[in-house]
Design an enzyme around this catalytic site. Structure first.
Site, PDB file in Angstrom:
ATOM      1  N   CYS A 113       0.842  -1.209   0.000  1.00  0.00           N
ATOM      2  CA  CYS A 113       0.000   0.000   0.000  1.00  0.00           C
ATOM      3  C   CYS A 113       0.871   1.250   0.000  1.00  0.00           C
ATOM      4  CB  CYS A 113      -0.914   0.029   1.222  1.00  0.00           C
ATOM      5  SG  CYS A 113      -2.026  -1.365   1.300  1.00  0.00           S
ATOM      6  N   ASP A 208     -20.977  12.218 -14.210  1.00  0.00           N
ATOM      7  CA  ASP A 208     -22.407  11.974 -13.927  1.00  0.00           C
ATOM      8  C   ASP A 208     -22.594  11.100 -12.672  1.00  0.00           C
ATOM      9  OD1 ASP A 208     -21.407   9.573 -14.855  1.00  0.00           O
ATOM     10  OD2 ASP A 208     -22.843   9.341 -16.492  1.00  0.00           O
TER      11      ASP A 208
HETATM   12  C1  BEZ Z   1       0.613  -4.746   1.805  1.00  0.00           C
HETATM   13  O1  BEZ Z   1       0.074  -3.662   1.514  1.00  0.00           O
HETATM   14  O2  BEZ Z   1       1.810  -4.884   1.803  1.00  0.00           O
HETATM   15  C2  BEZ Z   1      -0.241  -5.925   2.132  1.00  0.00           C
HETATM   16  C3  BEZ Z   1      -1.410  -5.746   2.836  1.00  0.00           C
HETATM   17  C4  BEZ Z   1      -2.166  -6.856   3.135  1.00  0.00           C
HETATM   18  C5  BEZ Z   1      -1.746  -8.123   2.727  1.00  0.00           C
HETATM   19  C6  BEZ Z   1      -0.590  -8.275   2.000  1.00  0.00           C
HETATM   20  C7  BEZ Z   1       0.188  -7.170   1.688  1.00  0.00           C
END
Ligand code: BEZ
Length: 293
Positions: A113, A208
């Site tokens: 992330c 929209d």
């Molecule tokens: C990550 O963002 O690294 C991750 C999050 C949940 C499960 C596996 C990877």
């Protein structure tokens, strides 16, 4: 519920009317009451086994809800009131008449992330050029998001003081309410406690407020933000012109003219002539291309 002898083997040696012992699964502190007919039944109190049952019921409900409530192409994106890193927002009002891309994350301080948000932050000017607002979502609190943003900045190597302001909001979905409603809960991938993770969804929302495209990746696969941008270009181009984009298309490449586009529409809406591929075994002239340059 009555327990038979097998279930109550370990308690049968007690002559009292109730007792506390281990059950057949090894759970501790199960209390039984002995009835006149010699049957035992469980005294209603939370036990490990009951907690497990509630837990599985909860997870099952989450999954059912998310399957039922998944959004489909062409549906209006719900006008959720959301708590974000830049304050409370109503999604539709926040979008105004712009395009929007909402993308979700399983949790803060997770490596994949962090790489995704860093890339999105770097690409933010590209999305802005396309009149598109980005909004992230992660299943943690706004307070944690704000602390995490420091790491994302560092990872993205955004050192310029003007860029210290994170370029888009991140939604607090610490109670997973939105993830559940939008069908983002992945029943397969779970965290250390066995709780299903939120998948990596991407919702493309048109001016929209209708859903124009959806991507859904498991938590273990980071998304490709070049592809997210490429898809946005394709969506915006096919809204503007009666065209479709072919395999591996990139902005500037030739586009396809679908068979349902009439000659009149081609004349009226396309800036350049259409080429028809004639040498197909079928002899059918359905592969039609043009350039928008
Ligand atoms: C990550 O963002 O690294 C991750 C999050 C949940 C499960 C596996 C990877």
């Amino acid at each position: 519920m009555a327990y038979n002898k097998q279930d109550t083997d370990t308690v049968s040696k007690y002559s009292k009317s109730s007792c506390s012992t281990k059950d057949a699964t090894g759970d501790e502190n199960i209390k039984f009451i002995r009835h006149f007919d010699g049957q035992y039944s469980l005294i209603d109190q939370p036990t490990t086994r009951q907690h497990k049952a509630y837990y599985f019921l909860f997870i099952h409900t989450l999954i059912c809800l998310s399957i039922e409530m998944s959004l489909r192409l062409g549906q209006e994106f719900p006008n959720y009131q959301v708590k974000t890193t830049v304050g409370d927002q109503k999604i539709h009002q926040w979008l105004g008449d712009q395009w929007g891309i909402l993308f979700s994350h399983p949790a803060d301080y997770t490596p994949v992330c962090t790489t995704e948000l860093a890339r999105a932050a770097k690409l933010a000017p590209e999305f802005a050029k396309r009149n598109t607002k980005l909004i992230g979502l992660s299943c943690d609190t706004v307070e944690l998001h704000r602390e995490w943003i420091e790491d994302i900045h560092a990872y993205a190597d955004i050192t310029d003081q003007c860029s210290k302001q994170f370029p888009f909001p991140i939604i607090d979905d610490s109670d997973r309410a939105i993830a559940t409603k939008l069908g983002m809960i992945d029943p397969v991938e779970t965290d250390n406690e066995g709780i299903p993770l939120t998948a990596r969804s991407v919702f493309y929302i048109g001016p929209d407020k209708k859903v124009k495209a959806l991507l859904l990746y498991p938590a273990t696969s980071g998304r490709n933000f070049d592809e997210i941008l490429r898809l946005l270009d394709s969506l915006q181009l096919s809204q503007k012109y009666p065209i479709a984009t072919p395999v591996d298309w990139k902005p500037g490449d030739d586009v396809m003219v679908p068979t349902n586009v009439s000659d009149e529409t081609i004349k009226e809406k396309l800036p350049n002539p259409v080429k028809v591929k004639q040498d197909l075994p079928s002899g059918k002239g359905y592969i039609r291309t043009t350039t928008l340059k």
